[in-house]
Motif scaffolding. Structure first.
Motif, PDB file in Angstrom:
ATOM      1  N   SER A  36       8.452  -4.287 -10.531  1.00  0.00           N
ATOM      2  CA  SER A  36       7.862  -4.299 -11.876  1.00  0.00           C
ATOM      3  C   SER A  36       6.395  -4.710 -11.835  1.00  0.00           C
ATOM      4  N   ALA A  37       6.028  -5.614 -10.946  1.00  0.00           N
ATOM      5  CA  ALA A  37       4.622  -6.019 -10.823  1.00  0.00           C
ATOM      6  C   ALA A  37       3.807  -4.949 -10.102  1.00  0.00           C
ATOM      7  N   LEU A  38       4.416  -4.254  -9.148  1.00  0.00           N
ATOM      8  CA  LEU A  38       3.697  -3.262  -8.353  1.00  0.00           C
ATOM      9  C   LEU A  38       3.505  -1.943  -9.092  1.00  0.00           C
ATOM     10  N   TYR A  39       4.425  -1.603  -9.983  1.00  0.00           N
ATOM     11  CA  TYR A  39       4.309  -0.334 -10.713  1.00  0.00           C
ATOM     12  C   TYR A  39       2.991  -0.214 -11.463  1.00  0.00           C
ATOM     13  N   LYS A  40       2.449  -1.303 -11.928  1.00  0.00           N
ATOM     14  CA  LYS A  40       1.204  -1.282 -12.705  1.00  0.00           C
ATOM     15  C   LYS A  40       0.018  -0.791 -11.877  1.00  0.00           C
ATOM     16  N   PHE A  41       0.125  -0.869 -10.559  1.00  0.00           N
ATOM     17  CA  PHE A  41      -0.984  -0.510  -9.667  1.00  0.00           C
ATOM     18  C   PHE A  41      -0.683   0.727  -8.827  1.00  0.00           C
ATOM     19  N   ARG A  42       0.405   1.388  -9.144  1.00  0.00           N
ATOM     20  CA  ARG A  42       0.806   2.555  -8.384  1.00  0.00           C
ATOM     21  C   ARG A  42      -0.032   3.763  -8.763  1.00  0.00           C
ATOM     22  N   LYS A  43      -0.412   4.548  -7.750  1.00  0.00           N
ATOM     23  CA  LYS A  43      -1.169   5.780  -7.987  1.00  0.00           C
ATOM     24  C   LYS A  43      -0.263   6.975  -7.794  1.00  0.00           C
ATOM     25  N   MET A  44      -0.547   8.020  -8.544  1.00  0.00           N
ATOM     26  CA  MET A  44       0.219   9.265  -8.405  1.00  0.00           C
ATOM     27  C   MET A  44      -0.230   9.994  -7.134  1.00  0.00           C
ATOM     28  N   ARG A  45       0.705  10.631  -6.496  1.00  0.00           N
ATOM     29  CA  ARG A  45       0.394  11.415  -5.309  1.00  0.00           C
ATOM     30  C   ARG A  45       0.685  12.874  -5.603  1.00  0.00           C
ATOM     31  N   TRP A  46      -0.201  13.758  -5.209  1.00  0.00           N
ATOM     32  CA  TRP A  46      -0.014  15.183  -5.457  1.00  0.00           C
ATOM     33  C   TRP A  46       0.474  15.874  -4.246  1.00  0.00           C
ATOM     34  N   LYS A  77       0.830  -1.211   0.000  1.00  0.00           N
ATOM     35  CA  LYS A  77       0.000   0.000   0.000  1.00  0.00           C
ATOM     36  C   LYS A  77       0.862   1.258   0.000  1.00  0.00           C
ATOM     37  N   THR A  78       1.918   1.249   0.788  1.00  0.00           N
ATOM     38  CA  THR A  78       2.801   2.407   0.862  1.00  0.00           C
ATOM     39  C   THR A  78       3.508   2.638  -0.470  1.00  0.00           C
ATOM     40  N   PHE A  79       4.032   1.575  -1.055  1.00  0.00           N
ATOM     41  CA  PHE A  79       4.743   1.706  -2.332  1.00  0.00           C
ATOM     42  C   PHE A  79       3.809   2.177  -3.440  1.00  0.00           C
ATOM     43  N   CYS A  80       2.592   1.643  -3.450  1.00  0.00           N
ATOM     44  CA  CYS A  80       1.642   1.965  -4.523  1.00  0.00           C
ATOM     45  C   CYS A  80       0.809   3.210  -4.241  1.00  0.00           C
ATOM     46  N   ASN A  81       0.976   3.835  -3.068  1.00  0.00           N
ATOM     47  CA  ASN A  81       0.198   5.019  -2.686  1.00  0.00           C
ATOM     48  C   ASN A  81      -1.302   4.728  -2.717  1.00  0.00           C
ATOM     49  N   ARG A  82      -1.689   3.618  -2.135  1.00  0.00           N
ATOM     50  CA  ARG A  82      -3.088   3.186  -2.154  1.00  0.00           C
ATOM     51  C   ARG A  82      -3.568   2.898  -0.733  1.00  0.00           C
ATOM     52  N   ASP A  83      -4.897   2.856  -0.592  1.00  0.00           N
ATOM     53  CA  ASP A  83      -5.512   2.473   0.679  1.00  0.00           C
ATOM     54  C   ASP A  83      -5.967   1.019   0.656  1.00  0.00           C
ATOM     55  N   ASP A  84      -5.857   0.388  -0.513  1.00  0.00           N
ATOM     56  CA  ASP A  84      -6.307  -0.989  -0.669  1.00  0.00           C
ATOM     57  C   ASP A  84      -5.272  -1.763  -1.487  1.00  0.00           C
ATOM     58  N   ILE A  85      -5.443  -3.077  -1.501  1.00  0.00           N
ATOM     59  CA  ILE A  85      -4.617  -3.925  -2.355  1.00  0.00           C
ATOM     60  C   ILE A  85      -5.554  -4.504  -3.412  1.00  0.00           C
ATOM     61  N   PRO A  86      -5.327  -4.182  -4.685  1.00  0.00           N
ATOM     62  CA  PRO A  86      -6.221  -4.672  -5.735  1.00  0.00           C
ATOM     63  C   PRO A  86      -6.264  -6.208  -5.787  1.00  0.00           C
ATOM     64  N   GLN A  87      -7.387  -6.739  -6.173  1.00  0.00           N
ATOM     65  CA  GLN A  87      -7.571  -8.189  -6.282  1.00  0.00           C
ATOM     66  C   GLN A  87      -6.544  -8.810  -7.228  1.00  0.00           C
ATOM     67  N   GLU A  88      -6.144  -8.059  -8.248  1.00  0.00           N
ATOM     68  CA  GLU A  88      -5.179  -8.559  -9.218  1.00  0.00           C
ATOM     69  C   GLU A  88      -3.806  -8.818  -8.601  1.00  0.00           C
ATOM     70  N   LEU A  89      -3.545  -8.242  -7.437  1.00  0.00           N
ATOM     71  CA  LEU A  89      -2.264  -8.442  -6.753  1.00  0.00           C
ATOM     72  C   LEU A  89      -2.315  -9.565  -5.709  1.00  0.00           C
ATOM     73  N   LEU A  90      -3.388 -10.327  -5.689  1.00  0.00           N
ATOM     74  CA  LEU A  90      -3.550 -11.383  -4.682  1.00  0.00           C
ATOM     75  C   LEU A  90      -2.368 -12.347  -4.680  1.00  0.00           C
ATOM     76  N   TYR A  91      -2.016 -12.869  -5.849  1.00  0.00           N
ATOM     77  CA  TYR A  91      -0.926 -13.847  -5.911  1.00  0.00           C
ATOM     78  C   TYR A  91       0.449 -13.197  -5.761  1.00  0.00           C
ATOM     79  N   VAL A  92       0.583 -11.974  -6.218  1.00  0.00           N
ATOM     80  CA  VAL A  92       1.831 -11.241  -6.007  1.00  0.00           C
ATOM     81  C   VAL A  92       2.035 -11.013  -4.510  1.00  0.00           C
TER      82      VAL A  92
END
Length: 110
Positions: A100-110, A29-44
């Motif tokens: 490389s797998a996490l970058y796809k789900f990273r959000k921009m922070r302003w 969550k910290t790396f991707c700047n998110r409050d959740d972990i997407p379902q697509e990252l379950l196995y990662v």
């Protein structure tokens, strides 16, 4: 939790396993700047937890260390120390491995 248990020969206790899952999840969550972990990252996420547990077991004080060199005259044995950049924790090194797998789900922070 079942995915992680299936990957490990000797999984830790359920309480410790949940702590590891939460710890790696927070790092994601910290790396991707998110409050959740997407379902697509379950196995990662599960793979990262397995790698984290294996790294913890490998770096445990009672774990066997790899021999780096042996000198026979006056018998000297040097053990290999796992390289880790200064201040980098096990979780950070796992996140770096999966960037490389996490970058796809990273959000921009302003």
């Amino acid at each position: 939790m079942d995915i992680v248990k299936a990957e490990l020969e000797t999984p830790p206790s359920d309480e410790r396993l949940m702590m590891y899952i939460d710890k790696v999840g927070q790092a994601i969550k910290t790396f991707c700047n998110r409050d959740d972990i997407p379902q697509e990252l379950l196995y990662v996420h599960a793979d990262m937890v397995v790698d984290f547990i294996r790294l913890k077991q490998k770096n445990a004080p009672d774990a066997e260390q790899a021999v780096q060199s042996i000198k026979e005259g006056d018998v000297q044995v040097t053990f290999a120390v796992p390289e880790k950049s200064q201040g980098e924790t096990e979780v950070e090194s796992i996140v770096q491995s999966y960037k490389s797998a996490l970058y796809k789900f990273r959000k921009m922070r302003w």
